[in-house]
Structures are given as C-alpha cells and as structure tokens.
Design a protein around this motif. Structure first.
Motif, PDB file in Angstrom:
ATOM      1  N   LYS A   1      40.776  54.441  36.564  1.00  0.00           N
ATOM      2  CA  LYS A   1      40.506  53.543  37.691  1.00  0.00           C
ATOM      3  C   LYS A   1      40.266  54.297  38.990  1.00  0.00           C
ATOM      4  O   LYS A   1      39.499  53.838  39.850  1.00  0.00           O
ATOM      5  CB  LYS A   1      41.666  52.553  37.872  1.00  0.00           C
ATOM      6  N   GLN A   2      40.902  55.477  39.145  1.00  0.00           N
ATOM      7  CA  GLN A   2      40.786  56.160  40.428  1.00  0.00           C
ATOM      8  C   GLN A   2      39.362  56.573  40.745  1.00  0.00           C
ATOM      9  O   GLN A   2      38.982  56.656  41.914  1.00  0.00           O
ATOM     10  CB  GLN A   2      41.718  57.385  40.489  1.00  0.00           C
ATOM     11  N   ILE A   3      38.536  56.809  39.708  1.00  0.00           N
ATOM     12  CA  ILE A   3      37.162  57.221  40.022  1.00  0.00           C
ATOM     13  C   ILE A   3      36.315  56.023  40.437  1.00  0.00           C
ATOM     14  O   ILE A   3      35.384  56.173  41.241  1.00  0.00           O
ATOM     15  CB  ILE A   3      36.510  58.002  38.868  1.00  0.00           C
ATOM     16  N   TYR A   4      36.627  54.837  39.961  1.00  0.00           N
ATOM     17  CA  TYR A   4      35.941  53.628  40.426  1.00  0.00           C
ATOM     18  C   TYR A   4      36.274  53.404  41.908  1.00  0.00           C
ATOM     19  O   TYR A   4      35.401  53.067  42.715  1.00  0.00           O
ATOM     20  CB  TYR A   4      36.372  52.412  39.614  1.00  0.00           C
TER      21      TYR A   4
ATOM     22  N   ARG B   1      30.651  42.287  45.536  1.00  0.00           N
ATOM     23  CA  ARG B   1      29.205  42.110  45.675  1.00  0.00           C
ATOM     24  C   ARG B   1      28.466  43.177  44.879  1.00  0.00           C
ATOM     25  O   ARG B   1      27.348  43.560  45.237  1.00  0.00           O
ATOM     26  CB  ARG B   1      28.799  42.185  47.158  1.00  0.00           C
ATOM     27  N   ALA B   2      29.086  43.650  43.796  1.00  0.00           N
ATOM     28  CA  ALA B   2      28.499  44.721  42.994  1.00  0.00           C
ATOM     29  C   ALA B   2      28.454  44.314  41.527  1.00  0.00           C
ATOM     30  O   ALA B   2      29.186  43.429  41.075  1.00  0.00           O
ATOM     31  CB  ALA B   2      29.306  46.010  43.147  1.00  0.00           C
ATOM     32  N   ALA B   3      27.568  44.972  40.781  1.00  0.00           N
ATOM     33  CA  ALA B   3      27.474  44.802  39.335  1.00  0.00           C
ATOM     34  C   ALA B   3      27.463  46.178  38.688  1.00  0.00           C
ATOM     35  O   ALA B   3      26.981  47.148  39.283  1.00  0.00           O
ATOM     36  CB  ALA B   3      26.214  44.030  38.949  1.00  0.00           C
ATOM     37  N   PHE B   4      27.990  46.247  37.476  1.00  0.00           N
ATOM     38  CA  PHE B   4      28.051  47.516  36.754  1.00  0.00           C
ATOM     39  C   PHE B   4      27.597  47.303  35.321  1.00  0.00           C
ATOM     40  O   PHE B   4      28.105  46.425  34.622  1.00  0.00           O
ATOM     41  CB  PHE B   4      29.472  48.079  36.786  1.00  0.00           C
ATOM     42  N   ALA B   5      26.620  48.106  34.874  1.00  0.00           N
ATOM     43  CA  ALA B   5      26.121  48.051  33.500  1.00  0.00           C
ATOM     44  C   ALA B   5      26.510  49.317  32.762  1.00  0.00           C
ATOM     45  O   ALA B   5      26.285  50.425  33.254  1.00  0.00           O
ATOM     46  CB  ALA B   5      24.595  47.891  33.504  1.00  0.00           C
ATOM     47  N   ASP B   6      27.094  49.159  31.576  1.00  0.00           N
ATOM     48  CA  ASP B   6      27.549  50.299  30.777  1.00  0.00           C
ATOM     49  C   ASP B   6      27.517  49.894  29.312  1.00  0.00           C
ATOM     50  O   ASP B   6      27.699  48.723  28.983  1.00  0.00           O
ATOM     51  CB  ASP B   6      28.976  50.686  31.193  1.00  0.00           C
ATOM     52  N   ASP B   7      27.294  50.868  28.427  1.00  0.00           N
ATOM     53  CA  ASP B   7      27.292  50.553  27.000  1.00  0.00           C
ATOM     54  C   ASP B   7      28.692  50.574  26.391  1.00  0.00           C
ATOM     55  O   ASP B   7      28.881  50.054  25.291  1.00  0.00           O
ATOM     56  CB  ASP B   7      26.387  51.527  26.236  1.00  0.00           C
ATOM     57  N   ILE B   8      29.663  51.158  27.087  1.00  0.00           N
ATOM     58  CA  ILE B   8      31.032  51.233  26.560  1.00  0.00           C
ATOM     59  C   ILE B   8      31.868  50.113  27.178  1.00  0.00           C
ATOM     60  O   ILE B   8      32.108  50.102  28.389  1.00  0.00           O
ATOM     61  CB  ILE B   8      31.671  52.600  26.862  1.00  0.00           C
TER      62      ILE B   8
ATOM     63  N   ALA C   1      36.017  47.838  36.441  1.00  0.00           N
ATOM     64  CA  ALA C   1      35.031  47.237  37.344  1.00  0.00           C
ATOM     65  C   ALA C   1      35.283  45.742  37.494  1.00  0.00           C
ATOM     66  O   ALA C   1      35.272  45.196  38.604  1.00  0.00           O
ATOM     67  CB  ALA C   1      33.624  47.503  36.822  1.00  0.00           C
ATOM     68  N   ALA C   2      35.520  45.067  36.367  1.00  0.00           N
ATOM     69  CA  ALA C   2      35.805  43.632  36.413  1.00  0.00           C
ATOM     70  C   ALA C   2      37.089  43.349  37.180  1.00  0.00           C
ATOM     71  O   ALA C   2      37.169  42.392  37.960  1.00  0.00           O
ATOM     72  CB  ALA C   2      35.894  43.070  34.999  1.00  0.00           C
ATOM     73  N   ASP C   3      38.105  44.193  36.976  1.00  0.00           N
ATOM     74  CA  ASP C   3      39.383  44.016  37.681  1.00  0.00           C
ATOM     75  C   ASP C   3      39.210  44.140  39.190  1.00  0.00           C
ATOM     76  O   ASP C   3      39.969  43.530  39.959  1.00  0.00           O
ATOM     77  CB  ASP C   3      40.397  45.046  37.202  1.00  0.00           C
ATOM     78  N   MET C   4      38.213  44.909  39.620  1.00  0.00           N
ATOM     79  CA  MET C   4      37.947  45.078  41.050  1.00  0.00           C
ATOM     80  C   MET C   4      37.073  43.966  41.616  1.00  0.00           C
ATOM     81  O   MET C   4      36.840  43.918  42.822  1.00  0.00           O
ATOM     82  CB  MET C   4      37.275  46.436  41.287  1.00  0.00           C
ATOM     83  N   GLY C   5      36.559  43.105  40.739  1.00  0.00           N
ATOM     84  CA  GLY C   5      35.736  41.996  41.194  1.00  0.00           C
ATOM     85  C   GLY C   5      34.259  42.134  40.938  1.00  0.00           C
ATOM     86  O   GLY C   5      33.460  41.306  41.386  1.00  0.00           O
ATOM     87  N   MET C   6      33.859  43.181  40.198  1.00  0.00           N
ATOM     88  CA  MET C   6      32.440  43.388  39.928  1.00  0.00           C
ATOM     89  C   MET C   6      31.954  42.481  38.806  1.00  0.00           C
ATOM     90  O   MET C   6      32.707  42.105  37.908  1.00  0.00           O
ATOM     91  CB  MET C   6      32.179  44.845  39.524  1.00  0.00           C
ATOM     92  N   ARG C   7      30.672  42.172  38.841  1.00  0.00           N
ATOM     93  CA  ARG C   7      29.980  41.555  37.712  1.00  0.00           C
ATOM     94  C   ARG C   7      29.739  42.658  36.681  1.00  0.00           C
ATOM     95  O   ARG C   7      29.382  43.781  37.043  1.00  0.00           O
ATOM     96  CB  ARG C   7      28.650  40.963  38.188  1.00  0.00           C
ATOM     97  N   THR C   8      29.925  42.372  35.406  1.00  0.00           N
ATOM     98  CA  THR C   8      29.784  43.407  34.378  1.00  0.00           C
ATOM     99  C   THR C   8      28.688  43.042  33.379  1.00  0.00           C
ATOM    100  O   THR C   8      28.543  41.879  32.997  1.00  0.00           O
ATOM    101  CB  THR C   8      31.102  43.624  33.619  1.00  0.00           C
TER     102      THR C   8
END
Length: 229
Positions: free
Chosen positions: A147-150, A163-170, A177-184
């Motif tokens: 989490k610290q790198i996020y 107000r952010a979104a994050f796309a990842d295959d894993i 990211a979701a815990d911080m409020g991002m769209r995943t």
C-alpha cells in the motif's frame, strides 16, 4: 461500490495490460532472472529456479530477495533481466485511438523500471499520452500490492484517489487502489484469471479482456451521457 465521479487521472499497469499477454515478454524476463540468480549465487539453473520462486513468495519479488539477502545492486539486476527482445510488442492503433480520446491525465504504474516501460511504449506507439512513469525504483523497490507505494504515487503526482482509475491484470494489485477510492479495471488474461480463482473480487469495478476496446466503450458512454445532460 463504483466511485461516483468520473476519473480525471488514469493509472495503467504496463505488462500484460497495455500490451496483450500473448506477447509473453515475461517468459524472457523469467529466464533472465534465473540466469542472474544462477550466476550470482554460483548454483545450477535448477537450484536457481528454486531460489527464484522462494524469494518471490517470501519477498514479493526475486529482486527484493536478492537485494535483502545478497546485497545485489537493483539497477544492475533490472538492466540484466530487461535485456530482452521487444519485437513481440507491436504498434496498437486501437489503443492509441482510445488513449487519445480518453480525457484526463495518464500515468504508468509498473513493477518494471522506466527504461523497460519506455521501450514497450515506443513499440506500442503510445508514449506521448503519458505524463509520467511510476516504476519499481520510484516505489523504493517494493512491488504492488504494497500500500505504501500507492500512497507515494498519489502524493508525488498530486492524484485524488477518488477521482482516479487504475487498470491492472493482477486482481490483488487493484485492492489497495479500491480501498483508497479509485475506480478499478481488471484486465483478464488466462494467467490472471487462474491467479484470482481464490480471491474475493468485490473490489473490482470493471473487467475486460481488451483494454483498448473497453476504453473506447467507456469514452462513448461518457460522451453519450454528457449529451443527455
């Protein structure tokens, strides 16, 4: 819950997300990691393979294990393991068009390093869309999903997670990211689906087999909604 606001910052994983998993660059990288460990520890390839997987399980990456236990220079390690053939990655006009139409800032968030990301994006033809690359070096050599790198990324690049979104295959990489409020956005591959078999996926807001197509559809839906407003 899906965030209420449309993203104004988009974070993208690199490997098997911006380019398709069939390129299989990691197979080359995996071989290079094994050779590095074998040479450094002066063990057989078979012994190196055992070490490689053990360090990956215990330390998050084989590199972190080699750094912590054997004093390996991470720059030397990364240069070696990314000395691969990038020709399997081809230009992707559909991704280029989708990124061009996608509003907001765009940042690469990768467990590779900057040179690796730059070579991939050059092959794809999309480098000009990204304002920054937050790599394993920027994350102080800690991999996702620590989490610290996020937290460091959003602070360093002035990102509002809601107000952010994050796309990842894993799939597990999307949880912080979701815990911080991002769209995943989960990019499904054969391998990532297998790895997610025993994982609760409630933190996944969207999923797709093709990032470029999903982005194009998201932009079209957003534009349609704006016309109705």
């Amino acid at each position: 819950m899906v965030p209420k606001h449309d993203p104004d910052v988009w974070l993208f994983d690199l490997d098997n997300t911006l380019y398709p998993a069939r390129c299989n660059l990691f197979a080359q990288i995996d071989v290079r990691i094994g050779r590095y460990i074998s040479d450094w520890l002066k063990v057989t390839p078979e012994e190196a393979r055992v070490v490689q997987k053990q360090y990956w399980r215990d330390h998050g990456t084989s590199m972190r294990g080699m750094m912590s236990l054997h004093g390996v220079d991470p720059t030397h390690y990364l240069d070696y393991v990314h000395d691969i053939d990038y020709s399997p990655v081809e230009a992707n006009p559909a991704l280029e068009a989708s990124l061009k139409a996608l509003p907001g800032r765009k940042i690469i968030f990768t467990a590779g390093d900057v040179p690796h990301a730059e070579r991939v994006m050059e092959r794809l033809g999309v480098a000009h869309h990204f304002e920054a690359i937050f790599d394993i070096v920027a994350g102080e050599y800690w991999p996702k999903p620590h989490k610290q790198i996020y937290e460091k990324l959003v602070k360093q690049h002035n990102v509002d997670p809601t107000r952010a979104a994050f796309a990842d295959d894993i799939a597990v990489n999307l949880k912080p990211a979701a815990d911080m409020g991002m769209r995943t956005v989960w990019i499904r591959t054969d391998e990532s689906v297998k790895r997610a078999a025993d994982i609760n996926l409630d933190h996944i807001h969207h999923q797709t087999d093709d990032l470029a197509t999903w982005l194009a559809e998201w932009v079209a839906e957003r534009n349609k909604a704006e016309r109705k407003a």
